[in-house]
Design a protein around this motif. Structure first.
Motif, PDB file in Angstrom:
ATOM      1  N   VAL A  12       0.852  -1.191   0.000  1.00 34.99           N
ATOM      2  CA  VAL A  12       0.000   0.000   0.000  1.00 34.99           C
ATOM      3  C   VAL A  12       0.887   1.241   0.000  1.00 34.99           C
ATOM      4  CG1 VAL A  12      -1.738   1.292   1.296  1.00 34.99           C
ATOM      5  CG2 VAL A  12      -1.829  -1.215   1.232  1.00 34.99           C
ATOM      6  N   ARG A  13       0.547   2.197  -0.878  1.00 32.94           N
ATOM      7  CA  ARG A  13       1.325   3.435  -0.961  1.00 32.94           C
ATOM      8  C   ARG A  13       1.220   4.229   0.337  1.00 32.94           C
ATOM      9  NH1 ARG A  13      -0.660   3.342  -6.465  1.00 32.94           N
ATOM     10  NH2 ARG A  13      -2.505   4.515  -5.832  1.00 32.94           N
ATOM     11  N   GLN A  14       2.306   4.891   0.688  1.00 33.83           N
ATOM     12  CA  GLN A  14       2.332   5.690   1.907  1.00 33.83           C
ATOM     13  C   GLN A  14       1.239   6.755   1.871  1.00 33.83           C
ATOM     14  OE1 GLN A  14       6.120   7.463   2.726  1.00 33.83           O
ATOM     15  NE2 GLN A  14       5.470   8.381   4.663  1.00 33.83           N
ATOM     16  N   GLY A  15       0.497   6.848   2.961  1.00 36.22           N
ATOM     17  CA  GLY A  15      -0.580   7.820   3.054  1.00 36.22           C
ATOM     18  C   GLY A  15      -1.919   7.292   2.580  1.00 36.22           C
ATOM     19  N   GLU A  16      -1.946   6.056   2.036  1.00 34.29           N
ATOM     20  CA  GLU A  16      -3.188   5.484   1.516  1.00 34.29           C
ATOM     21  C   GLU A  16      -3.552   4.192   2.241  1.00 34.29           C
ATOM     22  OE1 GLU A  16      -2.673   5.209  -2.740  1.00 34.29           O
ATOM     23  OE2 GLU A  16      -2.747   7.386  -2.997  1.00 34.29           O
ATOM     24  N   GLU A  17      -3.057   4.042   3.466  1.00 38.51           N
ATOM     25  CA  GLU A  17      -3.296   2.827   4.247  1.00 38.51           C
ATOM     26  C   GLU A  17      -4.755   2.729   4.703  1.00 38.51           C
ATOM     27  OE1 GLU A  17       0.940   4.184   4.628  1.00 38.51           O
ATOM     28  OE2 GLU A  17      -1.014   5.140   5.010  1.00 38.51           O
ATOM     29  N   LEU A  18      -5.197   1.502   4.967  1.00 39.00           N
ATOM     30  CA  LEU A  18      -6.530   1.241   5.510  1.00 39.00           C
ATOM     31  C   LEU A  18      -6.405   0.836   6.975  1.00 39.00           C
ATOM     32  CD1 LEU A  18      -8.179  -0.914   2.677  1.00 39.00           C
ATOM     33  CD2 LEU A  18      -8.138   1.575   2.914  1.00 39.00           C
ATOM     34  N   ASP A  19      -7.390   1.192   7.773  1.00 45.03           N
ATOM     35  CA  ASP A  19      -7.458   0.754   9.168  1.00 45.03           C
ATOM     36  C   ASP A  19      -8.128  -0.617   9.178  1.00 45.03           C
ATOM     37  OD1 ASP A  19      -8.186   0.268  11.834  1.00 45.03           O
ATOM     38  OD2 ASP A  19      -8.307   2.407  12.272  1.00 45.03           O
ATOM     39  N   LEU A  20      -7.314  -1.664   9.211  1.00 42.99           N
ATOM     40  CA  LEU A  20      -7.830  -3.026   9.077  1.00 42.99           C
ATOM     41  C   LEU A  20      -8.749  -3.405  10.229  1.00 42.99           C
ATOM     42  CD1 LEU A  20      -7.901  -5.638   7.514  1.00 42.99           C
ATOM     43  CD2 LEU A  20      -5.779  -6.334   8.636  1.00 42.99           C
ATOM     44  N   LEU A  21      -8.423  -3.001  11.436  1.00 41.77           N
ATOM     45  CA  LEU A  21      -9.259  -3.336  12.594  1.00 41.77           C
ATOM     46  C   LEU A  21     -10.651  -2.729  12.441  1.00 41.77           C
ATOM     47  CD1 LEU A  21      -9.583  -4.590  15.395  1.00 41.77           C
ATOM     48  CD2 LEU A  21      -8.652  -2.458  16.375  1.00 41.77           C
ATOM     49  N   ARG A  22     -10.695  -1.457  12.070  1.00 43.16           N
ATOM     50  CA  ARG A  22     -11.979  -0.780  11.900  1.00 43.16           C
ATOM     51  C   ARG A  22     -12.765  -1.378  10.734  1.00 43.16           C
ATOM     52  NH1 ARG A  22     -11.911   5.634  12.188  1.00 43.16           N
ATOM     53  NH2 ARG A  22     -11.308   5.034  14.296  1.00 43.16           N
ATOM     54  N   LEU A  23     -12.048  -1.722   9.660  1.00 46.61           N
ATOM     55  CA  LEU A  23     -12.708  -2.310   8.496  1.00 46.61           C
ATOM     56  C   LEU A  23     -13.324  -3.663   8.845  1.00 46.61           C
ATOM     57  CD1 LEU A  23     -13.364  -2.255   5.462  1.00 46.61           C
ATOM     58  CD2 LEU A  23     -11.087  -3.231   5.033  1.00 46.61           C
ATOM     59  N   ASN A  24     -12.567  -4.506   9.532  1.00 46.60           N
ATOM     60  CA  ASN A  24     -13.094  -5.816   9.920  1.00 46.60           C
ATOM     61  C   ASN A  24     -14.286  -5.687  10.864  1.00 46.60           C
ATOM     62  OD1 ASN A  24     -11.801  -8.018   8.636  1.00 46.60           O
ATOM     63  ND2 ASN A  24      -9.930  -7.620   9.799  1.00 46.60           N
ATOM     64  N   ASP A  25     -14.213  -4.759  11.790  1.00 50.76           N
ATOM     65  CA  ASP A  25     -15.333  -4.559  12.726  1.00 50.76           C
ATOM     66  C   ASP A  25     -16.603  -4.164  11.969  1.00 50.76           C
ATOM     67  OD1 ASP A  25     -13.816  -5.181  14.900  1.00 50.76           O
ATOM     68  OD2 ASP A  25     -13.445  -3.101  15.508  1.00 50.76           O
ATOM     69  N   GLU A 105     -21.942   4.095   2.951  1.00 51.16           N
ATOM     70  CA  GLU A 105     -21.690   5.529   2.931  1.00 51.16           C
ATOM     71  C   GLU A 105     -21.177   6.023   4.280  1.00 51.16           C
ATOM     72  OE1 GLU A 105     -24.749   7.524  -0.165  1.00 51.16           O
ATOM     73  OE2 GLU A 105     -25.698   6.687   1.645  1.00 51.16           O
ATOM     74  N   ASP A 106     -21.031   5.108   5.233  1.00 54.84           N
ATOM     75  CA  ASP A 106     -20.609   5.446   6.589  1.00 54.84           C
ATOM     76  C   ASP A 106     -19.135   5.862   6.575  1.00 54.84           C
ATOM     77  OD1 ASP A 106     -20.006   5.668   9.235  1.00 54.84           O
ATOM     78  OD2 ASP A 106     -20.666   3.657   9.806  1.00 54.84           O
ATOM     79  N   GLU A 107     -18.882   7.146   6.676  1.00 55.36           N
ATOM     80  CA  GLU A 107     -17.516   7.653   6.576  1.00 55.36           C
ATOM     81  C   GLU A 107     -16.709   7.440   7.848  1.00 55.36           C
ATOM     82  OE1 GLU A 107     -17.203  11.558   4.961  1.00 55.36           O
ATOM     83  OE2 GLU A 107     -18.429  11.100   3.207  1.00 55.36           O
ATOM     84  N   SER A 108     -17.337   6.902   8.895  1.00 52.56           N
ATOM     85  CA  SER A 108     -16.595   6.645  10.124  1.00 52.56           C
ATOM     86  C   SER A 108     -15.632   5.466   9.963  1.00 52.56           C
ATOM     87  CB  SER A 108     -17.555   6.364  11.282  1.00 52.56           C
ATOM     88  OG  SER A 108     -18.225   5.120  11.096  1.00 52.56           O
TER      89      SER A 108
END
Length: 359
Positions: A12-25, A105-108
């Motif tokens: 993943v390019r720097q600055g474009e990472e995903l929050d895996l914990l939040r995504l899985n939740d 659409e949940d931007e959180s």
């Protein structure tokens, strides 16, 4: 048969990472049976929406989200619309689309809307693959592939939008005029430099509006790096990707956009970064248009107008990306010189108008 490899993601390019914990939740809250994501990487290339590879214990998926700093572009990067179109196209029996899984659409979750679809494995041809392609694929095979790409575009346009209800995803009446005026407004809103050719092209397109043809489904971004190919038979298209801009309207607008990507051997280096169509064996632009006419039964005698519109539209898209870079909304170094692309494509459009043919 070829040294080309299945399309694979990279870090993943720097600055474009995903929050895996939040995504899985989030996914677990919506789809309790969905296996946890254990690996995230990113597919390279592209200047628009970001595409990530997600891996679980037993399956592979793709996540699509808008680029960072894209909220200033109204009407663009609509993940919900892309998700709905994928679902609709798949539902009417066109199988060459990935299966969509979930949209929010949940931007959180990650600060923007996004969706997830199943991954379709295969080869995606990008500009960097040109040396391998020329070394391992005979011109005869390349011709078959370019013919298959053309034929599949005709197949897309043959989908019955009336009986399937797909006609409701857009407003086909007045589509050409709305597109010309809309893209001109987008250009003015993102303009950073004075480019006379862009002004002249906008005026020419408005002054030469053609009579609209019968509307069809149109992809609006149809080119090599948006199709997935069978690794064992490059001329077989197994999936069409990137349906963000799909709508209904005059199919010549779709053909013109595809031809505006269709670089030829004598084109400049920037144009060749758009498409591998300049590699020996490919149909040239006119041959592509003629084959489309044969397959679809449509009149392509006014293809110049639609080709020039495609060049203008591509120029505006590039201008929008460059404008975001200039404003500091993205720091991707690939974007620093994109203004030269706007100048190159608008010059090509101006020359085409001057000569009365696609150049």
């Amino acid at each position: 048969m070829t040294s080309l490899k299945i399309d694979t993601p990279t870090a993943v390019r720097q600055g474009e990472e995903l929050d895996l914990l939040r995504l899985n939740d989030f996914i677990q809250s919506q789809l309790p049976d969905f296996e946890p994501i254990t690996e995230v990487s990113q597919f390279p290339g592209g200047y628009s929406n970001l595409t990530y590879f997600l891996k679980t214990a037993n399956k592979e998926y793709v996540l699509r989200r808008p680029p960072f700093g894209a909220k200033d572009i109204k009407g663009g990067h609509d993940m919900g619309r892309e998700y709905k179109i994928l679902s609709a196209v798949r539902s009417v029996g066109y199988e060459k689309v990935p299966n969509p899984i979930i949209f929010t659409e949940d931007e959180s979750v990650m600060g923007c809307p996004f969706y997830i679809m199943e991954r379709v494995q295969g080869i995606i041809l990008r500009a960097k693959d040109a040396p391998k392609l020329m070394a391992s694929v005979a011109p005869e095979e390349m011709r078959k592939l370019s013919e298959a790409l053309c034929d599949n575009l005709a197949d897309l346009h043959a989908i019955d939008i009336e009986s399937t209800g797909l006609i409701n995803i857009g407003k086909p009446e007045g589509y050409i005029q709305r597109q010309v005026e809309g893209w001109h407004k987008r250009y003015l809103a993102s303009q950073t430099d004075e480019i006379v050719n862009m002004d002249n092209l906008a005026n020419w397109l408005k002054s030469n509006l053609p009579t609209e043809g019968k509307p069809t489904l149109i992809h609006n971004d149809y080119k090599y790096d948006n199709v997935v190919l069978n690794a064992n038979n490059l001329s077989e298209i197994v999936a069409v990707l990137d349906w963000e801009m799909t709508t209904v309207g005059d199919p010549m607008m779709d053909l013109g956009t595809s031809l505006s990507y269709w670089a030829e051997a004598n084109d400049g280096a920037f144009e060749k970064n758009f498409n591998l169509s300049w590699v020996s064996g490919n149909l040239n632009r006119q041959e592509f248009a003629d084959r489309y006419a044969q397959k679809s039964g449509r009149d392509v005698s006014n293809i110049l107008y639609f080709y020039v519109f495609g060049l203008f539209k591509n120029s505006v898209v590039i201008q929008q990306i460059y404008s975001r870079y200039k404003k500091g909304l993205t720091t991707d170094p690939r974007f620093a010189d994109l203004i030269f692309g706007v100048k190159a494509l608008s010059k090509k459009g101006a020359l085409s108008v001057e000569k009365g043919k696609m150049v």
